[in-house]
Scaffold this active site. Sequence first.
Site, PDB file in Angstrom:
ATOM      1  N   ASN A  41       0.979  -1.215  -0.006  1.00  0.00           N
ATOM      2  CA  ASN A  41      -0.221   0.123   0.031  1.00  0.00           C
ATOM      3  C   ASN A  41       1.049   1.265   0.039  1.00  0.00           C
ATOM      4  OD1 ASN A  41      -2.357  -1.530   0.466  1.00  0.00           O
ATOM      5  ND2 ASN A  41      -2.095  -1.154   2.848  1.00  0.00           N
ATOM      6  N   GLY A  90       0.860  -5.216  22.561  1.00  0.00           N
ATOM      7  CA  GLY A  90       1.160  -3.640  22.523  1.00  0.00           C
ATOM      8  C   GLY A  90       2.071  -3.191  23.454  1.00  0.00           C
ATOM      9  N   ALA A  91       1.687  -2.304  24.363  1.00  0.00           N
ATOM     10  CA  ALA A  91       2.584  -1.748  25.517  1.00  0.00           C
ATOM     11  C   ALA A  91       2.724  -2.964  26.648  1.00  0.00           C
ATOM     12  CB  ALA A  91       2.063  -0.455  25.857  1.00  0.00           C
ATOM     13  N   LYS A  92       2.012  -3.967  26.634  1.00  0.00           N
ATOM     14  CA  LYS A  92       2.106  -4.728  27.556  1.00  0.00           C
ATOM     15  C   LYS A  92       2.816  -6.061  27.026  1.00  0.00           C
ATOM     16  CE  LYS A  92      -2.414  -4.830  28.102  1.00  0.00           C
ATOM     17  NZ  LYS A  92      -3.509  -4.678  27.715  1.00  0.00           N
ATOM     18  N   GLY A 116       5.618   6.793  10.643  1.00  0.00           N
ATOM     19  CA  GLY A 116       5.654   6.142   9.531  1.00  0.00           C
ATOM     20  C   GLY A 116       5.836   4.579   9.634  1.00  0.00           C
ATOM     21  N   GLY A 128       2.092  -6.540   4.197  1.00  0.00           N
ATOM     22  CA  GLY A 128       3.037  -7.664   3.644  1.00  0.00           C
ATOM     23  C   GLY A 128       4.313  -6.842   3.269  1.00  0.00           C
ATOM     24  N   ALA A 129       4.177  -5.726   2.591  1.00  0.00           N
ATOM     25  CA  ALA A 129       5.303  -4.808   2.172  1.00  0.00           C
ATOM     26  C   ALA A 129       6.344  -4.766   3.569  1.00  0.00           C
ATOM     27  CB  ALA A 129       5.227  -3.856   1.403  1.00  0.00           C
ATOM     28  N   ALA A 155       2.537  -0.148  12.018  1.00  0.00           N
ATOM     29  CA  ALA A 155       3.480  -1.025  11.642  1.00  0.00           C
ATOM     30  C   ALA A 155       4.269  -1.795  12.797  1.00  0.00           C
ATOM     31  CB  ALA A 155       4.477  -0.674  10.670  1.00  0.00           C
ATOM     32  N   ALA A 156       3.817  -1.564  13.984  1.00  0.00           N
ATOM     33  CA  ALA A 156       4.688  -2.044  15.195  1.00  0.00           C
ATOM     34  C   ALA A 156       4.544  -3.646  15.190  1.00  0.00           C
ATOM     35  CB  ALA A 156       4.351  -1.750  16.452  1.00  0.00           C
ATOM     36  N   GLY A 157       3.247  -4.115  14.676  1.00  0.00           N
ATOM     37  CA  GLY A 157       2.998  -5.477  14.522  1.00  0.00           C
ATOM     38  C   GLY A 157       3.885  -6.096  13.430  1.00  0.00           C
ATOM     39  N   ASP A 158       3.851  -5.162  12.137  1.00  0.00           N
ATOM     40  CA  ASP A 158       4.513  -5.980  11.050  1.00  0.00           C
ATOM     41  C   ASP A 158       6.134  -5.899  11.506  1.00  0.00           C
ATOM     42  OD1 ASP A 158       2.268  -5.736   9.963  1.00  0.00           O
ATOM     43  OD2 ASP A 158       2.554  -3.626   9.138  1.00  0.00           O
TER      44      ASP A 158
HETATM   45  O1  RIB Z   1       0.257  -2.396   9.638  1.00  0.00           O
HETATM   46  C1  RIB Z   1       0.462  -1.304   9.215  1.00  0.00           C
HETATM   47  C2  RIB Z   1      -0.126  -1.084   7.745  1.00  0.00           C
HETATM   48  O2  RIB Z   1      -1.431  -1.356   7.695  1.00  0.00           O
HETATM   49  C3  RIB Z   1       0.211   0.022   7.065  1.00  0.00           C
HETATM   50  O3  RIB Z   1       1.237   0.359   6.682  1.00  0.00           O
HETATM   51  C4  RIB Z   1      -1.042   0.181   6.192  1.00  0.00           C
HETATM   52  O4  RIB Z   1      -0.623   0.255   4.900  1.00  0.00           O
HETATM   53  C5  RIB Z   1      -2.048  -0.832   6.820  1.00  0.00           C
HETATM   54  O5  RIB Z   1      -1.777  -1.806   5.669  1.00  0.00           O
END
Ligand code: RIB
Length: 309
Positions: free
Chosen positions: A10, A222-224, A287, A40-41, A249-252
């Site tokens: 995205n 998350g914070a826990k 970001g 994904g990216a 994007a913390a989870g990513d």
């Molecule tokens: O996990 C974060 C992402 O979720 C963002 O970059 C956004 O594109 C959404 O897909």
Amino acid sequence: MSLIVFGSINMDLVAQTSHLPKPGETVSGNQFFTVPGGKGANQAVAAAKLGVNTYLIGRVGGDSLGQELLSNLPALNVNIDGVIVDKNINSGVAIISVDQVGENSIIVVPGANGNIDNSDVQRLETILPNARALLLQLEIPLSPVKTAAEMAKNAGITVILDPAPAPDSLPDPLYPLIDIITPNETEAAKLVGFEIKNRETAEKAAQVFLNWGVKNVVIKLGAKGAFYATKNQSWLIPPYPVNAIDTVAAGDGFNGAMAAALDRGLSLHDGLKWGAVAGALTTTKRGAQTALPNLETLEFYLSQYSYSY
Ligand code: RIB
């Protein structure tokens, strides 16, 4: 070895504001920026920034955003031979609001990601034999996700599913294909049907996933921190203390780093530490991909991570 990510790409359109708008409310923003994203990216970039050979399989649209997204990924060492341009549709975009404490709300318009089907899965075939793990999320249609998981399972590859965004339920046959599932609290609650409020409810939710056939459950808190469970053991991974300014994007970051650790031959126990620290560091910058830590930064903060679990 290498990692394969099959998922969304995205462009993120981000507005920073004092508080997230309620329904019907207009709020003023104080900053706007566009940055490459997509779950994904982001996960592919998270792993590539940690020095892992990473392939991304997906689609961008035939618009100028698609070209921008495509040029960004190789610059971050992500192999995009498996990404195609779908000329008849726009690229995926995410409209993101971030408030002053770093919380966010996201609307994703899938565009080309929504056109991904089982024909895209074929682009995994030649690279699977040399892969350590396949990372999946749910910003692309479910049917190719399931087909890719089956193909990876047959090839003996670790299947990691981040069920984000979470539907009300997933098809039963998908669960036994998953080696590691990584929902956050909200996603886990939606899938198991009850709220995750504390360790006890996280444990209960993990048991549900395990009974459905998943091998390892990681609930990102998350914070826990994070909660990890298999049939035989469970751990609470403590949070890494940071000043969060943007949780996008913390989870990513968590998933990409955890998979990168596995690819580098570390145990899942250490991989969870990589995930927890990388996820926390991602919240300290603005970001999505711009905020993901590189190997040098991650190793520095890991060396400060003295407590055990
Ligand atoms: O996990 C974060 C992402 O979720 C963002 O970059 C956004 O594109 C959404 O897909």
